[in-house]
Each structure stands twice: as C-alpha cells, then as structure tokens.
Scaffold this motif. Structure first.
Motif, PDB file in Angstrom:
ATOM      1  N   PRO A 141      33.418  42.585  42.737  1.00 60.68           N
ATOM      2  CA  PRO A 141      34.613  41.908  42.374  1.00 60.68           C
ATOM      3  C   PRO A 141      34.405  41.082  41.193  1.00 60.68           C
ATOM      4  N   MET A 142      35.300  40.597  40.689  1.00 53.28           N
ATOM      5  CA  MET A 142      35.295  39.523  39.411  1.00 53.28           C
ATOM      6  C   MET A 142      36.383  38.961  39.409  1.00 53.28           C
ATOM      7  N   THR A 143      36.657  37.726  38.753  1.00 52.92           N
ATOM      8  CA  THR A 143      37.760  37.070  38.150  1.00 52.92           C
ATOM      9  C   THR A 143      37.838  37.087  36.800  1.00 52.92           C
ATOM     10  N   GLY A 144      39.117  37.305  36.419  1.00 50.86           N
ATOM     11  CA  GLY A 144      39.273  37.310  34.750  1.00 50.86           C
ATOM     12  C   GLY A 144      40.548  36.886  34.736  1.00 50.86           C
ATOM     13  N   LYS A 145      41.035  37.054  33.435  1.00 52.11           N
ATOM     14  CA  LYS A 145      42.461  36.601  32.994  1.00 52.11           C
ATOM     15  C   LYS A 145      43.312  37.549  32.350  1.00 52.11           C
ATOM     16  N   ILE A 146      44.564  37.635  32.404  1.00 54.21           N
ATOM     17  CA  ILE A 146      45.446  38.463  31.698  1.00 54.21           C
ATOM     18  C   ILE A 146      45.595  37.548  30.345  1.00 54.21           C
ATOM     19  N   THR A 147      45.223  38.253  29.115  1.00 54.59           N
ATOM     20  CA  THR A 147      45.255  37.210  27.938  1.00 54.59           C
ATOM     21  C   THR A 147      46.411  37.664  27.026  1.00 54.59           C
TER      22      THR A 147
END
Length: 167
Positions: A141-147
């Motif tokens: 699992p990881m956290t990211g961003k829609i850029t």
C-alpha cells in the motif's frame, strides 16, 4: 481501427509511477505481459465520452484542472473485475476523488459505475489468475497524488491534452 471514444484519466505522481512500474516488472519477470494499452502512465479512469464531444470535454477538462488541487489517494488494496481479465490496484474512495470524478463526468451516462482503480494487467482469466500470487507478493500500500488530467481518444491511442492540477 477507427477511434471510438474519449477517455479522461487522472494520472498519478512520479513516485507512484515508479512503484507501479516495479510491480509490473515483477510480473514480467514471471512471464506476464498482458494486453493493456502500452505507453500510458498509470492512472485512474474518470469518465468516457463520445468522440463528438471532444471540444466540449476539452473545455471542461481545462476548467477542472484550473479549479482542482492535486488529490491525495491511498492505494490500499488489489482487485480483479468480474470475468477475471483485469488485475488492478485500487485507492480508497475519498471525498476529493469523488468530487474530481463528478466534475469530469459532465452528466454523460457511463457504461460502468465509477470504480477507481489502476490497471496492472489485462489478459485471459487463466493468465491473470496465475499472475495474482506474484502481484500479492510485491504489492505494498502507498499514498500518492493525482497530479494531472489526461484526455485521450482510443483506438489507436491519440493524446489530446495533459493538464496539471494545482499543486
């Protein structure tokens, strides 16, 4: 093949791209390649539209990109769609992601409901099922961003616009 539809995608940040590329590399090492569209960044599909709406959709995408900040997503689980041909990583639903998708949909009826996901592998069900243990081992699992928002027409792939969301 002639183009048949437009698709608006929410591209994920470079860190997520790197991690997902590593997941896919692990699958490739085991002989799984899939039939997914090549050369597209990992993304969450937000909406599809008829080809004749290109100008209207592009205008809306520009408006949405100017109004929305980057959206944080937590890719927390994996899944497979009914029929077993698509293996994916999925984010938890959150209000910001839902608002972004709603702003992009433009009231256009969608063939399927919104199931936020990032495709990792498309293939025959037997192949996808065989790939599942490899994916389970490498998935974290990881956290990211829609850029950015990325509008394309399909088949063949024609990129129309890629617009950054506010940082």
């Amino acid at each position: 093949m002639a183009e048949s539809f437009l698709c608006l995608m929410a591209d994920l940040d470079e860190g997520v791209q790197k991690n997902m590329s590593e997941w896919y590399s692990e699958l490739q090492k085991e002989g799984f390649t899939g039939t997914q569209t090549p050369n597209l960044p990992y993304h969450i599909s937000l909406a599809t539209y008829p080809l004749e709406m290109e100008e209207e959709v592009l205008a809306n995408v520009k408006k949405v990109a100017a109004e929305f900040s980057q959206v944080e997503v937590h890719l927390s689980h994996i899944g497979m769609f009914a029929g077993g041909q698509v293996l994916f990583a999925a984010p938890e639903r959150n209000p910001e992601l839902d608002k972004l998708q709603e702003a992009c949909q433009m009231g256009v009826p969608q063939q399927y409901g919104f199931t936020p996901h990032t495709t990792i592998l498309i293939d025959d069900p037997e192949v996808v099922h065989a790939a599942l243990p490899t994916f389970v081992k490498c998935f974290r699992p990881m956290t990211g961003k829609i850029t950015r928002l990325h509008l394309c027409a399909f088949w063949p792939t024609r990129e129309i616009a890629a617009l950054e969301l506010k940082a």
